[in-house]
Design a protein around this motif. Sequence first.
Motif, PDB file in Angstrom:
ATOM      1  N   SER A   2      63.739  31.899  50.769  1.00 43.60           N
ATOM      2  CA  SER A   2      63.911  30.555  51.300  1.00 43.60           C
ATOM      3  C   SER A   2      63.776  29.542  50.191  1.00 43.60           C
ATOM      4  O   SER A   2      63.106  29.762  49.189  1.00 43.60           O
ATOM      5  CB  SER A   2      62.862  30.283  52.380  1.00 43.60           C
ATOM      6  N   SER A   3      64.421  28.408  50.364  1.00 43.39           N
ATOM      7  CA  SER A   3      64.321  27.330  49.390  1.00 43.39           C
ATOM      8  C   SER A   3      63.856  26.081  50.097  1.00 43.39           C
ATOM      9  O   SER A   3      64.115  25.881  51.289  1.00 43.39           O
ATOM     10  CB  SER A   3      65.678  27.077  48.720  1.00 43.39           C
ATOM     11  N   THR A   4      63.156  25.241  49.370  1.00 43.13           N
ATOM     12  CA  THR A   4      62.627  24.011  49.935  1.00 43.13           C
ATOM     13  C   THR A   4      63.514  22.844  49.533  1.00 43.13           C
ATOM     14  O   THR A   4      63.766  22.639  48.341  1.00 43.13           O
ATOM     15  CB  THR A   4      61.189  23.775  49.439  1.00 43.13           C
ATOM     16  N   THR A   5      63.997  22.110  50.509  1.00 41.11           N
ATOM     17  CA  THR A   5      64.833  20.945  50.220  1.00 41.11           C
ATOM     18  C   THR A   5      63.936  19.777  49.811  1.00 41.11           C
ATOM     19  O   THR A   5      62.977  19.457  50.523  1.00 41.11           O
ATOM     20  CB  THR A   5      65.648  20.550  51.466  1.00 41.11           C
ATOM     21  N   PRO A   6      64.210  19.133  48.676  1.00 44.50           N
ATOM     22  CA  PRO A   6      63.359  18.026  48.253  1.00 44.50           C
ATOM     23  C   PRO A   6      63.485  16.840  49.199  1.00 44.50           C
ATOM     24  O   PRO A   6      64.525  16.669  49.853  1.00 44.50           O
ATOM     25  CB  PRO A   6      63.909  17.681  46.861  1.00 44.50           C
ATOM     26  N   PRO A   7      62.445  16.027  49.315  1.00 47.66           N
ATOM     27  CA  PRO A   7      62.527  14.823  50.154  1.00 47.66           C
ATOM     28  C   PRO A   7      63.699  13.951  49.715  1.00 47.66           C
ATOM     29  O   PRO A   7      64.055  13.928  48.539  1.00 47.66           O
ATOM     30  CB  PRO A   7      61.178  14.137  49.892  1.00 47.66           C
ATOM     31  N   ARG A   8      64.257  13.200  50.648  1.00 53.23           N
ATOM     32  CA  ARG A   8      65.442  12.409  50.348  1.00 53.23           C
ATOM     33  C   ARG A   8      65.165  11.345  49.284  1.00 53.23           C
ATOM     34  O   ARG A   8      66.020  11.042  48.458  1.00 53.23           O
ATOM     35  CB  ARG A   8      65.970  11.749  51.620  1.00 53.23           C
ATOM     36  N   TYR A   9      63.962  10.767  49.290  1.00 53.44           N
ATOM     37  CA  TYR A   9      63.676   9.751  48.287  1.00 53.44           C
ATOM     38  C   TYR A   9      63.673  10.363  46.888  1.00 53.44           C
ATOM     39  O   TYR A   9      64.029   9.703  45.904  1.00 53.44           O
ATOM     40  CB  TYR A   9      62.351   9.037  48.585  1.00 53.44           C
ATOM     41  N   LYS A  10      63.275  11.657  46.794  1.00 53.27           N
ATOM     42  CA  LYS A  10      63.296  12.344  45.498  1.00 53.27           C
ATOM     43  C   LYS A  10      64.724  12.553  45.004  1.00 53.27           C
ATOM     44  O   LYS A  10      64.996  12.511  43.808  1.00 53.27           O
ATOM     45  CB  LYS A  10      62.574  13.686  45.604  1.00 53.27           C
ATOM     46  N   VAL A  11      65.646  12.781  45.928  1.00 56.63           N
ATOM     47  CA  VAL A  11      67.050  12.947  45.561  1.00 56.63           C
ATOM     48  C   VAL A  11      67.588  11.639  44.980  1.00 56.63           C
ATOM     49  O   VAL A  11      68.283  11.624  43.955  1.00 56.63           O
ATOM     50  CB  VAL A  11      67.879  13.372  46.791  1.00 56.63           C
ATOM     51  N   ILE A  12      67.252  10.521  45.625  1.00 57.40           N
ATOM     52  CA  ILE A  12      67.693   9.201  45.129  1.00 57.40           C
ATOM     53  C   ILE A  12      67.038   8.911  43.779  1.00 57.40           C
ATOM     54  O   ILE A  12      67.680   8.422  42.846  1.00 57.40           O
ATOM     55  CB  ILE A  12      67.344   8.103  46.144  1.00 57.40           C
ATOM     56  N   GLU A  13      65.749   9.220  43.672  1.00 56.77           N
ATOM     57  CA  GLU A  13      65.015   8.988  42.427  1.00 56.77           C
ATOM     58  C   GLU A  13      65.655   9.770  41.284  1.00 56.77           C
ATOM     59  O   GLU A  13      65.857   9.235  40.179  1.00 56.77           O
ATOM     60  CB  GLU A  13      63.558   9.412  42.621  1.00 56.77           C
ATOM     61  N   ALA A  14      65.990  11.041  41.535  1.00 52.59           N
ATOM     62  CA  ALA A  14      66.619  11.875  40.500  1.00 52.59           C
ATOM     63  C   ALA A  14      67.993  11.337  40.126  1.00 52.59           C
ATOM     64  O   ALA A  14      68.386  11.347  38.949  1.00 52.59           O
ATOM     65  CB  ALA A  14      66.730  13.313  41.002  1.00 52.59           C
ATOM     66  N   PHE A  15      68.735  10.857  41.115  1.00 52.65           N
ATOM     67  CA  PHE A  15      70.056  10.269  40.889  1.00 52.65           C
ATOM     68  C   PHE A  15      69.954   9.066  39.939  1.00 52.65           C
ATOM     69  O   PHE A  15      70.705   8.949  38.963  1.00 52.65           O
ATOM     70  CB  PHE A  15      70.658   9.859  42.235  1.00 52.65           C
ATOM     71  N   LEU A  16      69.029   8.162  40.233  1.00 53.49           N
ATOM     72  CA  LEU A  16      68.863   6.970  39.407  1.00 53.49           C
ATOM     73  C   LEU A  16      68.351   7.327  38.012  1.00 53.49           C
ATOM     74  O   LEU A  16      68.830   6.801  37.002  1.00 53.49           O
ATOM     75  CB  LEU A  16      67.897   6.000  40.090  1.00 53.49           C
ATOM     76  N   LEU A  17      67.366   8.229  37.962  1.00 49.94           N
ATOM     77  CA  LEU A  17      66.767   8.595  36.678  1.00 49.94           C
ATOM     78  C   LEU A  17      67.791   9.248  35.756  1.00 49.94           C
ATOM     79  O   LEU A  17      67.819   8.973  34.546  1.00 49.94           O
ATOM     80  CB  LEU A  17      65.589   9.541  36.900  1.00 49.94           C
ATOM     81  N   GLU A  18      68.650  10.095  36.322  1.00 42.09           N
ATOM     82  CA  GLU A  18      69.671  10.742  35.508  1.00 42.09           C
ATOM     83  C   GLU A  18      70.595   9.708  34.876  1.00 42.09           C
ATOM     84  O   GLU A  18      70.940   9.799  33.694  1.00 42.09           O
ATOM     85  CB  GLU A  18      70.492  11.709  36.368  1.00 42.09           C
ATOM     86  N   ARG A  19      70.976   8.709  35.643  1.00 45.16           N
ATOM     87  CA  ARG A  19      71.866   7.676  35.108  1.00 45.16           C
ATOM     88  C   ARG A  19      71.182   6.770  34.093  1.00 45.16           C
ATOM     89  O   ARG A  19      71.815   6.308  33.146  1.00 45.16           O
ATOM     90  CB  ARG A  19      72.458   6.867  36.274  1.00 45.16           C
TER      91      ARG A  19
END
Length: 237
Positions: A2-19
């Motif tokens: 099984s895999s754990t889906t990260p919280p949605r705010y973490k997905v947005i945070e990673a998106f912004l941080l990458e850019r």
Amino acid sequence: MSSTTPPRYKVIEAFLLERIQNGVYPVHHQIPTEEQLARDFAVSRMTANKAITHLVQQGYLTRQAGLGTFVIERKAESSLHEVMNIAAEVRARGRAYSNRVLRCEAVAADDEVALRLGLRLGAEVFHSILVHFEDGVAIQLEDRYVNPRWVPHYLQSDFSRQTPNEVLVASCPISDVEHIVEAVLATADTACWLGIAEGAACLSMIRRTWSDEHLVSYVRLLHPGDRYKLSSTTRHR
């Protein structure tokens, strides 16, 4: 498996941080609004706000009332409780380290240096002044005095290959450290060496280091106030 889906705010945070880290959102760039991020990621505005708040707390973003949220240049950071090698600090952040040697000489200890190093007035001490750079920007002025008895080869060191800190640690492993931190204003010389305005706010740290019972070094480290910060973490058990 099984895999754990990260919280949605973490997905947005990673998106912004990458850019931010890739330069798509450079310093001073305005990021998308909370409303826009909420629509793009199909989340609530509160979730988008949480992602932005985390990046503000980490020093990547700043909010400006009525204008929006902008990318800022992160300050270099050192731990107050540890003696860190500044070259290693800079490289650990993925940045390029360099330095410039301004002075490297033997001098007679004046009243302050003699007192700080526990030597008699006029005793010979080794003196070096360096400016340390991160990606070509000055972040620290190091004005150091060393007891020649414990590091006799100090003046022959190649500081382009080893920082003064590395030279001292290799010769005399550090056992005790004393720090004194204060806010000061840049003098004319300091301003010139650090590339800042005279009278600009700076962070000053005076540090004395011992190896066993031997007082080895006394150094004043000056940092431009808008480029550097010190952190302190205390754990209670």
